[in-house]
Design a protein around this motif. Structure first.
Motif: not given
Length: 85
Positions: A62-80
């Motif tokens: 099984m290959k483990v992938y790093k989670q890339m959640k954008m919604y809590n990152d103020d640099e990636l989420n335009p609303v934040l």
């Protein structure tokens, strides 16, 4: 995920196949569909069991992938990002 969705389909198709207020033709068609869904569950369960066996034997990994959640990152989420200004 697929097994969970299939379980829901089986549950609801079983309800339709055994509905007392439905006509005989409806019940027969739903029973045929239920039979296919039950066969699919056997096939999917077999495939999952084979995969787990292959992993346990070291034949597959099984290959483990790093989670890339954008919604809590103020640099990636335009609303934040807009809220910082």
């Amino acid at each position: 995920d697929r097994l969970s969705i299939l379980a829901l389909k089986i549950y609801h198709m079983n309800e339709e196949a055994n509905r007392v207020d439905a006509g005989q033709e409806h019940m027969i068609k739903c029973q045929a569909k239920l039979d296919v869904l039950l066969e699919q569950r056997v096939d999917l369960s077999t495939a999952i069991n084979q995969l787990l066996e292959d992993i346990a034997n070291g034949d597959k990994y099984m290959k483990v992938y790093k989670q890339m959640k954008m919604y809590n990152d103020d640099e990636l989420n335009p609303v934040l990002r807009g809220a910082k200004k």
